[in-house]
Design a protein around this motif. Structure first.
Motif, mmCIF file in Angstrom:
data_model
loop_
_atom_site.group_PDB
_atom_site.id
_atom_site.type_symbol
_atom_site.label_atom_id
_atom_site.label_comp_id
_atom_site.label_asym_id
_atom_site.label_seq_id
_atom_site.Cartn_x
_atom_site.Cartn_y
_atom_site.Cartn_z
ATOM 1 N N VAL A 55 0.823 -1.207 0.000
ATOM 2 C CA VAL A 55 0.000 0.000 0.000
ATOM 3 C C VAL A 55 0.860 1.261 0.000
ATOM 4 O O VAL A 55 0.525 2.262 -0.636
ATOM 5 C CB VAL A 55 -0.970 -0.008 1.197
ATOM 6 C CG1 VAL A 55 -1.756 1.292 1.278
ATOM 7 C CG2 VAL A 55 -1.919 -1.202 1.096
ATOM 8 N N LYS A 136 -4.557 -0.665 -5.515
ATOM 9 C CA LYS A 136 -4.223 0.329 -4.497
ATOM 10 C C LYS A 136 -4.560 -0.127 -3.087
ATOM 11 O O LYS A 136 -3.987 0.343 -2.106
ATOM 12 C CB LYS A 136 -4.946 1.639 -4.821
ATOM 13 C CG LYS A 136 -4.383 2.848 -4.133
ATOM 14 C CD LYS A 136 -4.972 4.130 -4.711
ATOM 15 C CE LYS A 136 -4.320 5.358 -4.085
ATOM 16 N NZ LYS A 136 -4.812 6.610 -4.703
ATOM 17 N N SER A 137 -5.488 -1.085 -2.963
ATOM 18 C CA SER A 137 -5.867 -1.582 -1.640
ATOM 19 C C SER A 137 -4.943 -2.686 -1.152
ATOM 20 O O SER A 137 -5.088 -3.167 -0.036
ATOM 21 C CB SER A 137 -7.308 -2.094 -1.674
ATOM 22 O OG SER A 137 -7.397 -3.280 -2.458
ATOM 23 N N GLY A 138 -3.998 -3.107 -2.011
ATOM 24 C CA GLY A 138 -3.089 -4.182 -1.647
ATOM 25 C C GLY A 138 -3.561 -5.554 -2.058
ATOM 26 O O GLY A 138 -2.915 -6.560 -1.761
#
Length: 203
Positions: A55, A136-138
């Protein structure tokens, strides 16, 4: 076709020809006797998982206009401009080849007029091949043909694009010499394609 995968942006415009890192797969009709061995797409085999450690890579991906003022603009209807672009790509790619890490991660975002801008992805490349991707949230993201590729794959696509679009805007990373911002377009307001890359780190 690069290693059996095609990243050609049709976006409703056949004139885009060989270019593409931006939209859809280009299908070619083949006879039965012309079809080689079937290679399965292993992108769906990656189990979805969240990695909190990735992240932090996305910290500099704040919302901004994808139409950037940076980089040089080439009007490719002019032979001299087309030659100049090819020379620039060749020079920067040689510098990239001399310095590139064997394994690396970098942030990537691609888009074109038909789906619009897509979200940022963190790409992991090992031995020159895309291996993994995260959003983007991993969470793990699938490796697809049109929006996940290595820097070498990007250069391959751009060299083809230089002969198939009308306008080309490009800026290079000053340290690693990869294309950090690329915009291509044909005549008309809706015929654009954009690629952004940043934050390359060896691993």
């Amino acid at each position: 076709m690069i290693r059996g995968r095609i990243r050609i942006a049709l976006c409703g415009l056949i004139a885009l020809g060989a270019y593409s890192v931006a939209c859809h797969r280009n299908a070619r009709v083949r006879r039965d006797d012309d079809v080689g061995p079937v290679v399965k797409d292993s992108s769906r085999a990656v189990a979805p998982m969240t990695d909190a450690s990735v992240v932090a890579f996305f910290k500099d991906t704040t919302v901004a206009s994808v139409f950037s003022a940076e980089g040089q603009i080439f009007q490719l209807q002019t032979p001299a401009q087309r030659h100049s672009l090819h020379a620039s790509l060749r020079r920067e790619r040689e510098l990239w080849q001399a310095r590139k890490p064997r394994d690396y991660r970098f942030l990537l975002r691609v888009g074109c007029f038909c789906p619009g801008p897509r979200g940022w992805l963190l790409m992991e490349v090992r031995s020159g091949h895309p291996l993994r991707a995260w959003d983007k949230s991993g969470k793990s993201a699938a490796l697809t043909d049109w929006n996940t590729f290595s820097i070498d794959g990007l250069y391959d696509d751009l060299e083809r694009a230089a002969d198939n679009v009308d306008e080309f805007q490009i800026a290079f990373d000053p340290r690693w010499h990869f294309p950090r911002y690329v915009r291509t377009s044909l005549r008309g307001p809706d015929a654009w394609s954009i690629i952004e890359a940043r934050a390359l780190r060896p691993i």
